[in-house]
Design a protein around this motif. Structure first.
Motif, PDB file in Angstrom:
ATOM      1  N   SER A  15      15.043   3.794  19.565  1.00  0.00           N
ATOM      2  CA  SER A  15      15.388   4.552  18.366  1.00  0.00           C
ATOM      3  C   SER A  15      16.280   5.719  18.744  1.00  0.00           C
ATOM      4  CB  SER A  15      14.115   5.068  17.677  1.00  0.00           C
ATOM      5  OG  SER A  15      13.578   6.175  18.387  1.00  0.00           O
ATOM      6  N   ALA A  16      16.694   6.464  17.742  1.00  0.00           N
ATOM      7  CA  ALA A  16      17.526   7.634  18.001  1.00  0.00           C
ATOM      8  C   ALA A  16      16.731   8.757  18.658  1.00  0.00           C
ATOM      9  CB  ALA A  16      18.143   8.141  16.694  1.00  0.00           C
ATOM     10  N   VAL A  17      15.380   8.663  18.616  1.00  0.00           N
ATOM     11  CA  VAL A  17      14.579   9.789  19.097  1.00  0.00           C
ATOM     12  C   VAL A  17      13.513   9.407  20.126  1.00  0.00           C
ATOM     13  CG1 VAL A  17      14.951  11.072  16.952  1.00  0.00           C
ATOM     14  CG2 VAL A  17      12.911   9.639  17.190  1.00  0.00           C
ATOM     15  N   ILE A  18      13.484   8.171  20.598  1.00  0.00           N
ATOM     16  CA  ILE A  18      12.460   7.817  21.585  1.00  0.00           C
ATOM     17  C   ILE A  18      12.642   8.620  22.872  1.00  0.00           C
ATOM     18  CG2 ILE A  18      13.757   5.842  22.526  1.00  0.00           C
ATOM     19  CD1 ILE A  18      11.050   4.442  22.953  1.00  0.00           C
ATOM     20  N   ASN A  19      13.879   8.943  23.217  1.00  0.00           N
ATOM     21  CA  ASN A  19      14.101   9.765  24.404  1.00  0.00           C
ATOM     22  C   ASN A  19      13.612  11.198  24.204  1.00  0.00           C
ATOM     23  OD1 ASN A  19      15.211   7.765  26.000  1.00  0.00           O
ATOM     24  ND2 ASN A  19      17.309   8.200  25.373  1.00  0.00           N
ATOM     25  N   SER A  21      10.799  11.847  22.816  1.00  0.00           N
ATOM     26  CA  SER A  21       9.399  11.739  23.246  1.00  0.00           C
ATOM     27  C   SER A  21       9.301  11.767  24.764  1.00  0.00           C
ATOM     28  CB  SER A  21       8.766  10.454  22.703  1.00  0.00           C
ATOM     29  OG  SER A  21       8.641  10.496  21.297  1.00  0.00           O
ATOM     30  N   ALA A  22      10.225  11.065  25.437  1.00  0.00           N
ATOM     31  CA  ALA A  22      10.254  11.090  26.902  1.00  0.00           C
ATOM     32  C   ALA A  22      10.492  12.506  27.405  1.00  0.00           C
ATOM     33  CB  ALA A  22      11.342  10.147  27.424  1.00  0.00           C
ATOM     34  N   CYS A  23      11.374  13.214  26.738  1.00  0.00           N
ATOM     35  CA  CYS A  23      11.659  14.604  27.096  1.00  0.00           C
ATOM     36  C   CYS A  23      10.400  15.452  26.972  1.00  0.00           C
ATOM     37  CB  CYS A  23      12.762  15.149  26.194  1.00  0.00           C
ATOM     38  SG  CYS A  23      13.133  16.906  26.407  1.00  0.00           S
ATOM     39  N   GLY A  24       9.709  15.317  25.832  1.00  0.00           N
ATOM     40  CA  GLY A  24       8.492  16.087  25.623  1.00  0.00           C
ATOM     41  C   GLY A  24       7.439  15.780  26.669  1.00  0.00           C
ATOM     42  N   LEU A  25       7.311  14.510  27.021  1.00  0.00           N
ATOM     43  CA  LEU A  25       6.313  14.106  28.011  1.00  0.00           C
ATOM     44  C   LEU A  25       6.648  14.639  29.397  1.00  0.00           C
ATOM     45  CD1 LEU A  25       4.444  10.822  28.366  1.00  0.00           C
ATOM     46  CD2 LEU A  25       5.787  11.578  30.317  1.00  0.00           C
ATOM     47  N   LEU A  68      17.712  14.654  27.250  1.00  0.00           N
ATOM     48  CA  LEU A  68      17.132  13.446  26.651  1.00  0.00           C
ATOM     49  C   LEU A  68      16.801  13.675  25.187  1.00  0.00           C
ATOM     50  CD1 LEU A  68      14.643  12.138  29.382  1.00  0.00           C
ATOM     51  CD2 LEU A  68      16.806  11.099  28.675  1.00  0.00           C
ATOM     52  N   ARG A  69      16.502  14.902  24.843  1.00  0.00           N
ATOM     53  CA  ARG A  69      16.099  15.222  23.467  1.00  0.00           C
ATOM     54  C   ARG A  69      17.179  14.845  22.452  1.00  0.00           C
ATOM     55  NH1 ARG A  69      12.358  19.627  21.144  1.00  0.00           N
ATOM     56  NH2 ARG A  69      13.082  19.849  19.015  1.00  0.00           N
ATOM     57  N   HIS A  70      18.444  14.914  22.870  1.00  0.00           N
ATOM     58  CA  HIS A  70      19.518  14.593  21.913  1.00  0.00           C
ATOM     59  C   HIS A  70      20.262  13.302  22.270  1.00  0.00           C
ATOM     60  CE1 HIS A  70      21.838  17.187  24.864  1.00  0.00           C
ATOM     61  NE2 HIS A  70      22.628  16.119  24.779  1.00  0.00           N
ATOM     62  N   THR A  71      19.684  12.482  23.131  1.00  0.00           N
ATOM     63  CA  THR A  71      20.340  11.245  23.568  1.00  0.00           C
ATOM     64  C   THR A  71      19.632  10.021  22.987  1.00  0.00           C
ATOM     65  OG1 THR A  71      21.070  12.262  25.651  1.00  0.00           O
ATOM     66  CG2 THR A  71      20.981   9.846  25.577  1.00  0.00           C
ATOM     67  N   GLN A 314       9.151  15.883  15.729  1.00  0.00           N
ATOM     68  CA  GLN A 314       7.902  15.124  15.797  1.00  0.00           C
ATOM     69  C   GLN A 314       7.883  14.200  17.011  1.00  0.00           C
ATOM     70  OE1 GLN A 314       7.651  13.314  11.880  1.00  0.00           O
ATOM     71  NE2 GLN A 314       6.594  15.090  11.033  1.00  0.00           N
ATOM     72  N   ALA A 315       9.025  13.590  17.314  1.00  0.00           N
ATOM     73  CA  ALA A 315       9.100  12.722  18.489  1.00  0.00           C
ATOM     74  C   ALA A 315       8.819  13.510  19.767  1.00  0.00           C
ATOM     75  CB  ALA A 315      10.476  12.057  18.572  1.00  0.00           C
ATOM     76  N   TYR A 316       9.388  14.691  19.859  1.00  0.00           N
ATOM     77  CA  TYR A 316       9.147  15.532  21.030  1.00  0.00           C
ATOM     78  C   TYR A 316       7.676  15.915  21.133  1.00  0.00           C
ATOM     79  CZ  TYR A 316       9.534  19.351  24.400  1.00  0.00           C
ATOM     80  OH  TYR A 316       9.370  20.161  25.507  1.00  0.00           O
ATOM     81  N   GLN A 317       7.085  16.274  20.018  1.00  0.00           N
ATOM     82  CA  GLN A 317       5.713  16.785  20.022  1.00  0.00           C
ATOM     83  C   GLN A 317       4.684  15.709  20.369  1.00  0.00           C
ATOM     84  OE1 GLN A 317       4.637  19.851  19.951  1.00  0.00           O
ATOM     85  NE2 GLN A 317       6.708  20.692  19.717  1.00  0.00           N
TER      86      GLN A 317
END
Length: 422
Positions: A15-19, A21-25, A68-71, A314-317
């Motif tokens: 997705s446009a925001v799965i990365n 989530s990786a960034c947040g993790l 990653l947050r914006h990729t 939300q993806a990041y969190q």
């Protein structure tokens, strides 16, 4: 607590925001370095663990991880690969545990949809049985928005925004030329069993008569006569007709209109495609209107340039919360989004057991669909609208967005035996 390494993998369609989530993790894991050692990522998802193709994220700079947050896309590679049933098929699970043990991995973070949460749940069980317990935390991701329990799924808000914006813009284009040119435009969007993405297109309308004039949902059986009457009346009343169709639309006996022969994807699902031209042909043959059609396909899920700010956050969190849950000793759970207020829109992160979301599909509620079956209700609008709110633009250079490409340095293999995918 003995410090263990972590394994993170991305699963299914990205997705446009799965990365994000990786960034947040990864950023959060670095803050908990006293509890979590290195974060290894699977090259091409869970296949990376089975094949012992691990990526050492500790070799990436803080700036690279932050980017990653914006990729968009999947920074480490994803896959459509479903592990077999646990009963009578332990080989794959035993292989995972051997790889985890060899690399001192005590945490497993799996970023995906319902099938992925099922895998994480099974791994949490098999680890205990084999004497090597692994903390398994699911991270929600699906553009289809069909994960149970969580209010919404990271990835969906940005697709919803893309589709709503595209419909509003395309409608203005069609309307401009409708007198002498195209009168019917059909946009095919993703959504196999649940019509959340198609429903989001309804946000494009500001007043009666605005596009989309027809939305086709998987939850409503397709009736050709009713469909054609609605197309015709829209052209007569407004001069044109814009249709948004979910790929999973079925006929009255439950068959996919767009199923391509007997082909299946890697998860065993029917391979869909071709609904838009199918509908266009019906319109041409029965009504004679000039038409155009488009398939948003990968464009809708990769459009980071127009991502929802709410979705990105939300993806990041949920990625951040996954680490926090693991460090607290939680196991076999998934962070979820809880809507605490509708107006103003507010949300927080909670959690649920993986068994509550594994292989469970959340479909569009009937009260979100208008009585005639071709539009969304105010209840749907109220639910959907906050999810597309705000913009979170990536940095631009020379007119194009700047995205990060990680080094993805491999981890040295330790097992002598290889694993053959079947």
């Amino acid at each position: 607590m003995v410090k263990k390494n972590a394994f993170y993998a991305q699963s299914g369609g990205v997705s446009a925001v799965i990365n994000a989530s990786a960034c947040g993790l990864i950023e959060t894991a670095r803050q908990y370095s006293s509890s979590i050692g290195k974060v290894y990522a699977g090259r091409n998802g869970i296949i990376g663990a089975l094949m012992e193709n691990l990526i050492d994220t500790s070799q990436e700079s803080d700036d690279a991880i932050r980017a990653l947050r914006h990729t968009p896309g999947g920074a480490f590679g994803s896959c459509r690969y479903k592990l077999k049933r646990l009963e009578g098929n332990k080989d794959e699970y035993e292989r995972l545990i051997r790889v985890f043990k060899a690399h001192d991995i005590g945490y497993f973070f799996y970023n995906g949809g319902g099938d992925s949460q099922d895998t994480a749940y099974k791994v949490s069980q098999i680890g205990d049985r084999l004497g090597y317990p692994v903390v398994c935390i699911g991270i929600p991701k699906t553009i289809d928005n069909d994960l149970a329990v969580t209010d919404n799924s990271p990835g969906f808000g940005s697709v919803a925004k893309y589709v709503a914006v595209s419909v509003r813009e395309a409608a203005l284009d069609v309307l401009s030329m409708a007198l002498t040119s195209t009168k019917v435009f059909i946009l095919e969007v993703m959504g196999r069993h649940a019509g959340w993405i198609a429903a989001a297109s309804g946000l494009a309308a500001m007043q009666a008569g605005d596009a989309p004039h027809i939305i086709l949902f998987p939850e409503i059986p397709f009736n050709e006569d009713q469909f054609l009457r609605k197309v015709n009346s829209s052209v007569k009343d407004y001069g044109y007709c814009v249709i948004v169709a979910s790929e999973g639309v079925r006929n009255e006996v439950g068959q996919f209109l767009s199923a391509m022969s007997a082909q299946q994807d890697a998860f065993g699902h029917a391979q869909l495609g071709g609904l838009a031209p199918f509908l266009a042909q019906i319109v041409k043959e029965k009504l004679g209107y000039k038409y155009h059609w488009a398939v948003s396909d990968y464009l809708q899920r990769s459009a980071r340039h127009i991502a929802s700010q709410v979705d990105v956050e939300q993806a990041y969190q949920v990625g951040k919360a996954a680490v926090e849950l693991a460090v607290k000793g939680e196991n076999a759970v998934m962070p979820i989004i809880i809507r605490t207020s509708q107006d103003p829109y507010r949300w927080e992160i909670g959690s649920t057991a993986l068994k509550n979301v594994a292989n469970v599909e959340k479909k569009l509620p009937q009260n979100f669909i208008t009585q005639e079956g071709f539009g969304i209700t105010q209840a749907a609008h109220s639910y959907l609208a906050p999810l597309i709110d705000g913009e979170d633009y990536p940095p631009y250079k020379h007119g194009l967005p700047v995205y990060v490409q990680l080094k993805n340095i491999p981890v040295e293999k330790k097992l002598k035996e290889t694993f053959i995918l079947t």
